[in-house]
Design an enzyme around this catalytic site. Structure first.
Site, PDB file in Angstrom:
ATOM      1  N   TYR A  66       0.830  -1.201   0.000  1.00 26.35           N
ATOM      2  CA  TYR A  66       0.000   0.000   0.000  1.00 26.35           C
ATOM      3  C   TYR A  66       0.859   1.244   0.000  1.00 26.35           C
ATOM      4  O   TYR A  66       2.070   1.177   0.198  1.00 26.35           O
ATOM      5  CB  TYR A  66      -0.972  -0.006   1.193  1.00 26.35           C
ATOM      6  CG  TYR A  66      -0.338   0.267   2.537  1.00 26.35           C
ATOM      7  CD1 TYR A  66       0.475  -0.675   3.161  1.00 26.35           C
ATOM      8  CD2 TYR A  66      -0.543   1.473   3.197  1.00 26.35           C
ATOM      9  CE1 TYR A  66       1.052  -0.423   4.395  1.00 26.35           C
ATOM     10  CE2 TYR A  66       0.035   1.733   4.430  1.00 26.35           C
ATOM     11  CZ  TYR A  66       0.828   0.784   5.027  1.00 26.35           C
ATOM     12  OH  TYR A  66       1.405   1.045   6.235  1.00 26.35           O
TER      13      TYR A  66
ATOM     14  N   ARG B 228       8.015   4.408  -4.634  1.00 25.16           N
ATOM     15  CA  ARG B 228       8.099   3.408  -3.562  1.00 25.16           C
ATOM     16  C   ARG B 228       7.062   2.295  -3.774  1.00 25.16           C
ATOM     17  O   ARG B 228       7.330   1.127  -3.493  1.00 25.16           O
ATOM     18  CB  ARG B 228       7.922   4.068  -2.191  1.00 25.16           C
ATOM     19  CG  ARG B 228       8.169   3.096  -1.041  1.00 25.16           C
ATOM     20  CD  ARG B 228       8.204   3.782   0.311  1.00 25.16           C
ATOM     21  NE  ARG B 228       6.899   4.337   0.667  1.00 25.16           N
ATOM     22  CZ  ARG B 228       6.670   5.073   1.742  1.00 25.16           C
ATOM     23  NH1 ARG B 228       7.654   5.360   2.590  1.00 25.16           N
ATOM     24  NH2 ARG B 228       5.457   5.544   1.994  1.00 25.16           N
TER      25      ARG B 228
ATOM     26  N   ARG C 230      -7.275 -20.564  -2.902  1.00 22.52           N
ATOM     27  CA  ARG C 230      -6.298 -20.431  -1.819  1.00 22.52           C
ATOM     28  C   ARG C 230      -5.168 -21.455  -1.923  1.00 22.52           C
ATOM     29  O   ARG C 230      -5.382 -22.656  -1.937  1.00 22.52           O
ATOM     30  CB  ARG C 230      -6.999 -20.575  -0.467  1.00 22.52           C
ATOM     31  CG  ARG C 230      -6.109 -20.129   0.694  1.00 22.52           C
ATOM     32  CD  ARG C 230      -6.874 -20.101   1.997  1.00 22.52           C
ATOM     33  NE  ARG C 230      -6.087 -19.409   3.021  1.00 22.52           N
ATOM     34  CZ  ARG C 230      -5.067 -19.968   3.661  1.00 22.52           C
ATOM     35  NH1 ARG C 230      -4.725 -21.208   3.404  1.00 22.52           N
ATOM     36  NH2 ARG C 230      -4.388 -19.277   4.561  1.00 22.52           N
TER      37      ARG C 230
ATOM     38  N   HIS D  20      -0.701 -21.108  -0.881  1.00 19.65           N
ATOM     39  CA  HIS D  20       0.330 -20.134  -0.497  1.00 19.65           C
ATOM     40  C   HIS D  20       1.152 -19.640  -1.689  1.00 19.65           C
ATOM     41  O   HIS D  20       1.445 -18.458  -1.811  1.00 19.65           O
ATOM     42  CB  HIS D  20       1.285 -20.740   0.544  1.00 19.65           C
ATOM     43  CG  HIS D  20       0.683 -20.838   1.915  1.00 19.65           C
ATOM     44  ND1 HIS D  20      -0.485 -21.529   2.174  1.00 19.65           N
ATOM     45  CD2 HIS D  20       1.090 -20.339   3.107  1.00 19.65           C
ATOM     46  CE1 HIS D  20      -0.766 -21.448   3.451  1.00 19.65           C
ATOM     47  NE2 HIS D  20       0.174 -20.732   4.057  1.00 19.65           N
TER      48      HIS D  20
ATOM     49  N   LYS E  50       6.529  -1.827   1.840  1.00 24.18           N
ATOM     50  CA  LYS E  50       5.335  -1.293   2.507  1.00 24.18           C
ATOM     51  C   LYS E  50       4.189  -2.287   2.336  1.00 24.18           C
ATOM     52  O   LYS E  50       3.252  -2.081   1.568  1.00 24.18           O
ATOM     53  CB  LYS E  50       4.978   0.098   1.943  1.00 24.18           C
ATOM     54  CG  LYS E  50       4.118   0.911   2.890  1.00 24.18           C
ATOM     55  CD  LYS E  50       4.131   2.365   2.507  1.00 24.18           C
ATOM     56  CE  LYS E  50       3.047   3.166   3.205  1.00 24.18           C
ATOM     57  NZ  LYS E  50       3.116   3.164   4.662  1.00 24.18           N
TER      58      LYS E  50
ATOM     59  N   GLU F  30      12.007   2.269  14.412  1.00 23.39           N
ATOM     60  CA  GLU F  30      11.054   3.298  13.972  1.00 23.39           C
ATOM     61  C   GLU F  30       9.763   3.124  14.737  1.00 23.39           C
ATOM     62  O   GLU F  30       9.616   2.180  15.516  1.00 23.39           O
ATOM     63  CB  GLU F  30      10.811   3.186  12.458  1.00 23.39           C
ATOM     64  CG  GLU F  30      10.220   1.857  12.055  1.00 23.39           C
ATOM     65  CD  GLU F  30       9.957   1.703  10.563  1.00 23.39           C
ATOM     66  OE1 GLU F  30       9.739   2.704   9.871  1.00 23.39           O
ATOM     67  OE2 GLU F  30       9.958   0.543  10.099  1.00 23.39           O
TER      68      GLU F  30
ATOM     69  N   LEU G 109      11.023   1.220   7.226  1.00 21.05           N
ATOM     70  CA  LEU G 109      10.453   1.764   5.994  1.00 21.05           C
ATOM     71  C   LEU G 109      11.127   3.110   5.740  1.00 21.05           C
ATOM     72  O   LEU G 109      11.178   3.954   6.646  1.00 21.05           O
ATOM     73  CB  LEU G 109       8.941   1.961   6.139  1.00 21.05           C
ATOM     74  CG  LEU G 109       8.298   2.445   4.842  1.00 21.05           C
ATOM     75  CD1 LEU G 109       8.166   1.288   3.856  1.00 21.05           C
ATOM     76  CD2 LEU G 109       6.942   3.069   5.093  1.00 21.05           C
TER      77      LEU G 109
HETATM   78  N1  PMP Z   1       7.485   3.706   9.043  1.00 18.50           N
HETATM   79  C1  PMP Z   1       6.350   2.988   9.005  1.00 18.50           C
HETATM   80  C2  PMP Z   1       6.348   1.620   9.597  1.00 18.50           C
HETATM   81  C3  PMP Z   1       5.186   3.524   8.426  1.00 18.50           C
HETATM   82  O1  PMP Z   1       4.059   2.796   8.363  1.00 18.50           O
HETATM   83  C4  PMP Z   1       5.219   4.839   7.901  1.00 18.50           C
HETATM   84  C5  PMP Z   1       3.967   5.460   7.325  1.00 18.50           C
HETATM   85  N2  PMP Z   1       3.675   4.977   6.073  1.00 18.50           N
HETATM   86  C6  PMP Z   1       6.419   5.557   7.958  1.00 18.50           C
HETATM   87  C7  PMP Z   1       7.530   4.967   8.535  1.00 18.50           C
HETATM   88  C8  PMP Z   1       6.532   6.944   7.384  1.00 18.50           C
HETATM   89  O2  PMP Z   1       6.505   6.903   5.990  1.00 18.50           O
HETATM   90  P1  PMP Z   1       6.012   8.152   5.122  1.00 18.50           P
HETATM   91  O3  PMP Z   1       6.834   9.321   5.550  1.00 18.50           O
HETATM   92  O4  PMP Z   1       6.273   7.750   3.726  1.00 18.50           O
HETATM   93  O5  PMP Z   1       4.561   8.345   5.446  1.00 18.50           O
END
Ligand code: PMP
Length: 286
Positions: free
Chosen positions: A33, A52, A100, A102, A147, A180, A205
């Site tokens: 997403y 991304r 279904r 995997h 993501k 994070e 991310l």
């Molecule tokens: N880390 C994670 C785990 C996230 O879900 C997000 C939000 N998408 C971010 C960092 C920040 O990413 P962005 O600045 O692209 O929103």
């Protein structure tokens, strides 16, 4: 006004928007997403978000659902139909619907959903006060750079934060370093006025807001370093903040029981927040 969602080729009332029970996103979290901010009728960092998305898809060998131009046209149409000036575009692509199993299906068509919702900015007093974060073990997989819609550890972490009245949960790796937040990147400002954030690798991310903030810091001649930082260092930092397309630059004034500075948003963070607002104001109109 009723909301409208785009689901696999059709614009439908949000309340009726649904996908098949054998969509692999539903069955296996086999999808990715993106969230793009619309700010005062401008799309912020659209190109980097779409780049991304492409990368997340290619890392999982999911086909692009359509060309970038077609996707951009639908994003704009969803914003228009929902009459959003400031809000978030949510885009989700899964490997599609298949019996279904995997392993990848031979010929599934990727499924695409796009929605948009309004957001409202917190009051300036709330920003000045900053937010608190709790800390939790980072129990996620080794590809947090993708993501993916597989967000269960993030969901559990955010819920733990909510239950303690905190805004976010910072995840801590086996070495005691902050990776994070559950939906944001983590930053500190040292007592020497150095901006620090963890380097982008497979364990976080690489936030688009994170990348923009690094550019803004560079443009302004601020000292910054991408390096791991420990929870102990964060707790004794001068300032801290989180970044995301939703929260922009949000001052953090408490980490667990440690209050940072005088418990109010610091000037370094607020300077970057202002810089980010100027940056958003310059984004291309829809
Ligand atoms: N880390 C994670 C785990 C996230 O879900 C997000 C939000 N998408 C971010 C960092 C920040 O990413 P962005 O600045 O692209 O929103």
């Amino acid at each position: 006004m009723s909301r409208v969602a785009y689901v696999n080729g059709r614009y439908v009332p949000h309340g009726d928007a649904s996908v098949h029970v054998e969509d692999r996103g539903y069955q296996f979290a086999d999808g990715v997403y993106e969230v793009v901010l619309v700010h005062n009728g401008r799309l912020v960092d659209e190109g980097p978000h779409l780049d991304r998305l492409d990368r997340s898809l290619s890392e999982l060998s999911i086909k692009q659902p359509m060309s970038r131009l077609a996707l951009q046209a639908i994003m704009r149409e969803v914003v228009r139909r929902n009459r959003v000036r400031t809000g978030l575009i949510y885009m989700q692509v899964t490997r599609g619907v298949a019996r279904r199993d995997h392993a990848f299906p031979k010929d599934a068509t990727p499924a695409l959903v796009i929605t948009c919702k309004r957001i409202y900015q917190p009051k300036p007093e709330a920003i000045e006060k900053g937010v608190s974060v709790i800390t939790i073990d980072d129990i996620r997989w080794a590809r947090c750079d993708i993501k993916s819609v597989g967000l269960l550890p993030n969901v559990l972490g955010k819920q733990a934060a909510r239950e303690k009245g905190a805004f976010e949960a910072w995840q801590i790796d086996a070495e005691g370093n902050v990776t994070e937040g559950t939906s944001s990147n983590s930053w500190i400002v040292t007592h020497d006025d150095e901006l620090v954030t963890r380097p982008a690798a497979n364990d976080i991310l690489n936030g688009i807001t994170r990348q923009t903030i690094l550019k803004l810091a560079e443009d302004r001649g601020l000292t910054f370093k991408e390096r791991p930082f420990s929870l102990a260092e964060a707790k004794s930092a001068r300032e801290a903040f989180v970044s995301s397309a939703t929260a922009f630059v949000m001052p953090v004034t408490q980490i667990d029981d440690a209050v940072l500075g005088n418990g109010q948003a610091g000037s370094f963070t607020m300077g970057l927040r202002d810089a980010y607002f100027d940056y958003m104001a310059d984004a291309a109109p829809l």
